[in-house]
Design a protein around this motif. Structure first.
Motif, PDB file in Angstrom:
ATOM      1  N   SER B  63      21.873 -22.931 -28.692  1.00 25.29           N
ATOM      2  CA  SER B  63      22.291 -23.242 -27.334  1.00 25.29           C
ATOM      3  C   SER B  63      21.290 -22.671 -26.344  1.00 25.29           C
ATOM      4  O   SER B  63      21.121 -21.467 -26.247  1.00 25.29           O
ATOM      5  CB  SER B  63      23.685 -22.691 -27.070  1.00 25.29           C
ATOM      6  N   VAL B  64      20.609 -23.555 -25.657  1.00 25.59           N
ATOM      7  CA  VAL B  64      19.559 -23.133 -24.736  1.00 25.59           C
ATOM      8  C   VAL B  64      20.070 -23.141 -23.304  1.00 25.59           C
ATOM      9  O   VAL B  64      19.883 -22.206 -22.551  1.00 25.59           O
ATOM     10  CB  VAL B  64      18.320 -24.051 -24.865  1.00 25.59           C
ATOM     11  N   THR B  65      20.723 -24.226 -22.934  1.00 26.34           N
ATOM     12  CA  THR B  65      21.172 -24.381 -21.561  1.00 26.34           C
ATOM     13  C   THR B  65      22.693 -24.421 -21.513  1.00 26.34           C
ATOM     14  O   THR B  65      23.316 -25.264 -22.141  1.00 26.34           O
ATOM     15  CB  THR B  65      20.629 -25.696 -20.962  1.00 26.34           C
ATOM     16  N   GLU B  66      23.298 -23.495 -20.762  1.00 25.85           N
ATOM     17  CA  GLU B  66      24.743 -23.514 -20.617  1.00 25.85           C
ATOM     18  C   GLU B  66      25.143 -24.375 -19.436  1.00 25.85           C
ATOM     19  O   GLU B  66      24.368 -24.571 -18.508  1.00 25.85           O
ATOM     20  CB  GLU B  66      25.269 -22.086 -20.429  1.00 25.85           C
ATOM     21  N   MET B  67      26.366 -24.857 -19.498  1.00 25.01           N
ATOM     22  CA  MET B  67      26.831 -25.694 -18.401  1.00 25.01           C
ATOM     23  C   MET B  67      27.113 -24.818 -17.183  1.00 25.01           C
ATOM     24  O   MET B  67      27.784 -23.789 -17.304  1.00 25.01           O
ATOM     25  CB  MET B  67      28.102 -26.422 -18.827  1.00 25.01           C
TER      26      MET B  67
END
Lengths: 192, 86
Positions: B63-67
């Motif tokens: 997971s690189v980019t979280e919402m």
């Protein structure tokens, strides 16, 4: 609200809590637009609510949600593809930036030694952030081809059919995308 | 692609990219092999191409980019209003 509705809505809330980040990350890697990624995740949960009956029989929550999202992304790609014209494809072919008239590497484009000896691990979050960023810099059609092939492992013929390109176009697009991605990684990650 | 035994770096890198997805013709495989023996830049390209292909698959699990939180709130308020099927 009936008991059943309460139960379903609780279920969706917990799915959202557990998987919204995962799905968003999945979407943003593939569409490179925060608004579209948000819409796709939202559509995924709307569809999940409508088909929550089907869920009970499914084994894994993340697989079920990812399958819904994947279909939404393909729909999004299809809409985009219909906007492409031949001339925009032509610019994706050009490799002059990397090679001279004789087809040799230009001096400033030659692949450098990455010094990744055996045993060197690149399992770092930073690397994946850069990789995601470099993918986002690809042109839209390049990114679609790239994602479908390398992330989703789709069949080449299916990709060509879906994106309305010929097989030879396909290989040229992948070639160009790989050259660009390699260079981007070298500049932003290796040289850092 | 021209027919002679010697190919350019541009052609060699194209063959490298095609190598895993498509079975190359014997002749192209040989031409690529000869070129890679002589060209350290294209050899690096081949190695780096392999690394990229290996690592890229991991983007599906890392997971690189979280919402962003505001996006989460918007979606939550939207799905709150949806009627559940009976």
């Amino acid at each position: 609200m009936t008991e059943k509705e309460k139960k379903d809505s609780k279920k969706i809330a917990s799915l959202f809590e557990n998987y919204s980040d995962y799905l968003y990350n999945y979407a943003i890697t593939r569409v490179n637009d925060v608004h579209i990624a948000e819409d796709l995740v939202q559509d995924t949960f709307v569809a999940a609510i409508k088909s929550i009956k089907n869920f009970e029989s499914k084994s894994k929550e993340s697989t079920w949600l990812t399958a819904i999202l994947k279909n939404k992304i393909i729909d999004h790609y299809r809409k985009k593809v219909n906007k492409y014209h031949q001339e925009s494809i032509d610019t994706l072919y050009n490799t002059n930036e990397y090679f001279d008239e004789r087809g040799s590497w230009r001096v400033d484009q030659r692949p450098a030694d990455w010094h990744l000896g055996s045993g060197h691990s690149i399992d770092q979050k930073e690397f994946y952030e850069i990789l995601q960023k470099c993918i986002s810099r690809l042109k839209e059609l390049q990114r679609m081809v790239f994602v479908m092939k390398l992330l989703d492992d789709e069949d080449t013929d299916d990709i060509c059919k879906e994106l309305k390109i010929t097989t030879s176009n396909y290989w040229v697009i992948i070639h160009r995308a790989k050259l660009q991605l390699r260079k981007c990684l070298e500049v932003t990650w290796i040289n850092n | 692609m021209k027919k002679g035994p010697m190919i350019s770096c541009e052609e060699a890198t194209q063959l490298v990219v095609m190598k895993n997805g498509e079975s190359l013709k014997f002749y192209d495989r040989m031409r690529l092999k000869v070129h890679l023996m002589m060209c350290k830049y294209c050899s690096r390209f081949e190695e780096q191409n392999r690394i990229i292909e290996e690592q890229i698959k991991k983007l599906n699990t890392v997971s690189v980019t979280e919402m962003p939180d505001d996006a989460k709130l918007r979606i939550e308020s939207k799905i709150d209003k949806i009627n559940y099927p009976k």
